[in-house]
Write a protein that holds these residues in place. Structure first.
Motif, PDB file in Angstrom:
ATOM      1  N   ASP A 117      -2.199  -1.949  -1.408  1.00  0.00           N
ATOM      2  CA  ASP A 117      -1.548  -1.079  -0.427  1.00  0.00           C
ATOM      3  C   ASP A 117      -0.495  -1.842   0.379  1.00  0.00           C
ATOM      4  O   ASP A 117       0.560  -1.294   0.719  1.00  0.00           O
ATOM      5  CB  ASP A 117      -2.592  -0.470   0.506  1.00  0.00           C
TER       6      ASP A 117
ATOM      7  N   ARG B 206      -5.624   4.411   2.582  1.00  0.00           N
ATOM      8  CA  ARG B 206      -6.909   4.962   2.129  1.00  0.00           C
ATOM      9  C   ARG B 206      -8.014   4.470   3.059  1.00  0.00           C
ATOM     10  O   ARG B 206      -7.780   3.660   3.951  1.00  0.00           O
ATOM     11  CB  ARG B 206      -7.190   4.518   0.693  1.00  0.00           C
ATOM     12  N   THR B 207      -9.220   4.968   2.831  1.00  0.00           N
ATOM     13  CA  THR B 207     -10.393   4.426   3.516  1.00  0.00           C
ATOM     14  C   THR B 207     -10.950   3.315   2.640  1.00  0.00           C
ATOM     15  O   THR B 207     -11.240   3.530   1.459  1.00  0.00           O
ATOM     16  CB  THR B 207     -11.460   5.515   3.729  1.00  0.00           C
TER      17      THR B 207
END
Length: 240
Positions: free
Chosen positions: A85, A189-190
């Motif tokens: 990410d 995101r988580t």
């Protein structure tokens, strides 16, 4: 029943003289004092971050010369979700024209572990010009990354790309090192270990505070290599 040995009797006599309530009170006061220090340091980092320029939107982040992308875990040649990410966010900043250069900083200290090769491969496969990529092979932790960014790569202002739970420490260190950092929050995101990262940061901030207090140097420094022109020469010796 045999008689107790003299040293046992002396030990029992000593224990009977100990004022346990006073001892527990002192211990409790020490624990409370340490807890207050931890909370105070954490507040300093949080406040520093709240006063900084931080955003998760590309259009809102100020333009800068370079985006610093710190390394994270890799599995073989595959970046972890956290690192993946960060790379995506850094690439978006570059393609949007927010930065001219990318500084990839990670751990390449072991023969069987290399964070930088997957990072470089990602950027090259996604169209970043080779000359715009600079590699810091000794970014073992955030402190090293930022000191080397300033002293080796001559960075004065940068966008620091990471997840929110890591950014407060980076911004605090940047302020101390007199580097203007704009935080780009890369929460796409988580994350599976997000709770762990959050708790780890609580203690990592204490270490960072002591590093500042004791002026801890990076593991390696090196000759200056300003972020201008081509960064290809910085690849050698670390990932090629």
């Amino acid at each position: 029943m045999s008689e107790r040995k003299p040293y046992i009797n002396k030990t029992l006599h000593f224990l009977s003289l100990v004022k346990w309530k006073s001892l527990f009170s002192i211990f409790g006061a020490i624990v409370l004092f340490c807890l207050l220090i931890i909370l105070f340091i954490n507040w300093r980092f949080t406040r520093s971050y709240s006063l900084s320029k931080h955003t998760s939107f590309v259009e809102d982040v100020p333009s800068s010369q370079v985006a610093i992308i710190p390394g994270a875990a890799v599995y073989g040649k595959t970046p972890s979700p956290v690192l993946s990410d960060r790379l995506e966010c850094g690439l978006n900043l570059y393609k949007a024209g927010k930065v001219k250069k990318l500084l990839l900083s990670g751990d390449n200290g072991k023969a069987d572990y290399n964070e930088l090769k997957p990072m470089l491969d990602y950027m090259l496969k996604n169209g970043v010009r080779p000359e715009d990529i600079f590699v810091d092979h000794a970014g073992f932790r955030t402190l090293d990354t930022l000191i080397r960014a300033k002293e080796v790569f001559q960075v004065k202002e940068a966008i620091f790309v990471s997840q929110t739970f890591f950014l407060a420490r980076a911004i605090y260190l940047g302020n101390h090192l007199e580097i203007t950092l704009h935080a780009f929050e890369c929460n796409l995101r988580t994350y599976k270990k997000e709770s762990y990262y959050t708790w780890r940061e609580l203690f990592a901030r204490q270490l960072a505070w002591w590093d500042i207090l004791w002026d801890t140097p990076p593991k390696y420094l090196g000759d200056p290599f300003p972020i201008e022109g081509s960064g290809v020469k910085t690849w050698k010796g670390s990932i090629l």
